[in-house]
Each structure stands twice: as structure tokens, then as C-alpha cells.
Design an enzyme around this catalytic site. Sequence first.
Site, PDB file in Angstrom:
ATOM      1  CG  ASP A   1     -37.401  70.017  70.692  1.00 29.00           C
ATOM      2  OD1 ASP A   1     -38.016  69.999  69.603  1.00 29.00           O
ATOM      3  OD2 ASP A   1     -36.607  70.924  71.004  1.00 29.00           O
ATOM      4  CG  HIS A   2     -40.883  72.292  72.573  1.00 30.05           C
ATOM      5  ND1 HIS A   2     -39.844  71.899  73.388  1.00 30.05           N
ATOM      6  CD2 HIS A   2     -40.565  73.520  72.128  1.00 30.05           C
ATOM      7  CE1 HIS A   2     -38.945  72.866  73.452  1.00 30.05           C
ATOM      8  NE2 HIS A   2     -39.352  73.861  72.692  1.00 30.05           N
TER       9      HIS A   2
ATOM     10  N   GLY B   1     -29.400  70.246  68.552  1.00 31.83           N
ATOM     11  CA  GLY B   1     -29.423  69.785  69.947  1.00 31.83           C
ATOM     12  C   GLY B   1     -29.535  68.278  70.048  1.00 31.83           C
TER      13      GLY B   1
ATOM     14  CB  CYS C   1     -34.745  69.527  68.241  1.00 37.14           C
ATOM     15  SG  CYS C   1     -33.052  69.901  67.776  1.00 37.14           S
TER      16      CYS C   1
ATOM     17  CB  THR D   1     -31.280  74.000  64.779  1.00 39.57           C
ATOM     18  OG1 THR D   1     -30.734  73.307  65.925  1.00 39.57           O
ATOM     19  CG2 THR D   1     -31.672  75.414  65.160  1.00 39.57           C
ATOM     20  N   GLY D   2     -32.258  70.821  64.747  1.00 32.88           N
ATOM     21  CA  GLY D   2     -31.687  69.484  64.612  1.00 32.88           C
ATOM     22  C   GLY D   2     -30.373  69.339  65.367  1.00 32.88           C
TER      23      GLY D   2
ATOM     24  CG  HIS E   1     -20.321  59.166  51.454  1.00 28.24           C
ATOM     25  ND1 HIS E   1     -19.705  60.283  50.918  1.00 28.24           N
ATOM     26  CD2 HIS E   1     -20.648  58.382  50.403  1.00 28.24           C
ATOM     27  CE1 HIS E   1     -19.666  60.170  49.595  1.00 28.24           C
ATOM     28  NE2 HIS E   1     -20.241  59.022  49.249  1.00 28.24           N
TER      29      HIS E   1
ATOM     30  NE  ARG F   1     -39.055  76.263  66.681  1.00 23.79           N
ATOM     31  CZ  ARG F   1     -38.679  76.262  67.957  1.00 23.79           C
ATOM     32  NH1 ARG F   1     -37.419  76.433  68.296  1.00 23.79           N
ATOM     33  NH2 ARG F   1     -39.582  76.096  68.910  1.00 23.79           N
TER      34      ARG F   1
ATOM     35  NE  ARG G   1     -14.198  56.946  48.860  1.00 23.49           N
ATOM     36  CZ  ARG G   1     -15.174  56.688  47.992  1.00 23.49           C
ATOM     37  NH1 ARG G   1     -15.366  55.463  47.565  1.00 23.49           N
ATOM     38  NH2 ARG G   1     -15.934  57.664  47.524  1.00 23.49           N
ATOM     39  CG  HIS G   2     -17.801  55.693  52.266  1.00 20.18           C
ATOM     40  ND1 HIS G   2     -17.325  56.985  52.262  1.00 20.18           N
ATOM     41  CD2 HIS G   2     -18.137  55.405  50.975  1.00 20.18           C
ATOM     42  CE1 HIS G   2     -17.389  57.474  51.035  1.00 20.18           C
ATOM     43  NE2 HIS G   2     -17.869  56.527  50.229  1.00 20.18           N
TER      44      HIS G   2
HETATM   45  C1  RB5 Z   1     -36.119  74.693  71.372  1.00 18.07           C
HETATM   46  O1  RB5 Z   1     -36.550  76.000  71.442  1.00 18.07           O
HETATM   47  C2  RB5 Z   1     -34.858  74.597  70.542  1.00 18.07           C
HETATM   48  O2  RB5 Z   1     -33.776  75.081  71.264  1.00 18.07           O
HETATM   49  C3  RB5 Z   1     -34.618  73.168  70.121  1.00 18.07           C
HETATM   50  O3  RB5 Z   1     -35.720  72.726  69.394  1.00 18.07           O
HETATM   51  C4  RB5 Z   1     -33.421  72.881  69.255  1.00 18.07           C
HETATM   52  O4  RB5 Z   1     -33.377  73.707  68.133  1.00 18.07           O
HETATM   53  C5  RB5 Z   1     -32.131  72.795  69.955  1.00 18.07           C
HETATM   54  O5  RB5 Z   1     -31.077  72.521  69.363  1.00 18.07           O
END
Ligand code: RB5
Length: 143
Positions: free
Chosen positions: A8-9, A70, A65, A67-68, A98, A109, A132-133
Site C-alpha cells: 500500500d502507500h 493488513g 504495508c 505493519t504488514g 516450516h 514502517r 512433519r511441516h
Molecule cells: C495505512 O495507514 C496502514 O493502516 C496500513 O499500511 C497497514 O499498516 C494496515 O495494516
Amino acid sequence: MNIAIASDHAGVAHKKALVEFVESMGHHVDDLGPYTIDSVDYPNYAHKLSEKIKNNEAELGILLCGTGNGVAMTANKHNGIRAGLAWNKEVAALIRQHNDANILVMPARFTSIEEAKEITKTYLETPFEGGRHQRRIDMITIL
Ligand code: RB5
């Protein structure tokens, strides 16, 4: 290998650097966007990349994204997709060994571009251990 990448952005700068990096490793990279830092909705990009993997148009995928979470939550709604969130190279190796993750997810971020390159290199170079995996992976899908 054919690798698809999307974000995403929040992940655009990382994605741009990773396209160049993964190509320099000898892979073909399909950049599914976005291409500017204008705000977008991450599910659109995670769904697009997941479909590419399911249709065998790419062997592995990379999603970013903020946090990764979403993009990982979205991709993992698709049957056959195993999107693993990795924030260092040790975790990157384990999601291959695994979990046979077919999508690498990184938190743009919370990882530097240099860390993201190291994580990506480890992910692409680490094989699945099977055994096993494989049994456990076969237990993931709910029909
Ligand atoms: C965008 O602001 C943020 O919500 C997105 O990049 C992500 O972290 C969502 O999980």
C-alpha cells in the site's frame, strides 16, 4: 523465478528498492503497484497479488504495508495462500522452512529498506523442509 510484489502507500519506497534488488538476484519481478505514495486501500493490492499466485502467474509473492498485518490478513483469506509476516531474517527463514509461505509479508514502517532486502534474500534462498511441516500445512485449509 517469477516473483510478484505489491504494497500500500506505506510500503511504496521499500517496494521500489526491492524490485531492483530482487531483479539483481536474477528473478523476474511483476510490480502490481501502487506506484505513488497517494493513500490506497491495502486489500485491493493484497487480493490482486494473491490471485496471481493462485493462477500460477507467479511462484512467490512479496507484500508490504505499514505493519504488514493488513495485507497478511487479506492474503490469508485466499485458499492456498500462506502469507507469513517476517520482521527479521530468522523469521524469514522459518516461514519458508516450516510454513512453506508462498507470500513474504514485511512491516514497512518497522523495518528499514536494508533490513527488508536481507529478509527478502533469506526468504528467497531458503527451501521448505517438508516432512512433519507438510502434514501441518495440509491441516491449515478449511473447506
Ligand atoms: C495505512 O495507514 C496502514 O493502516 C496500513 O499500511 C497497514 O499498516 C494496515 O495494516
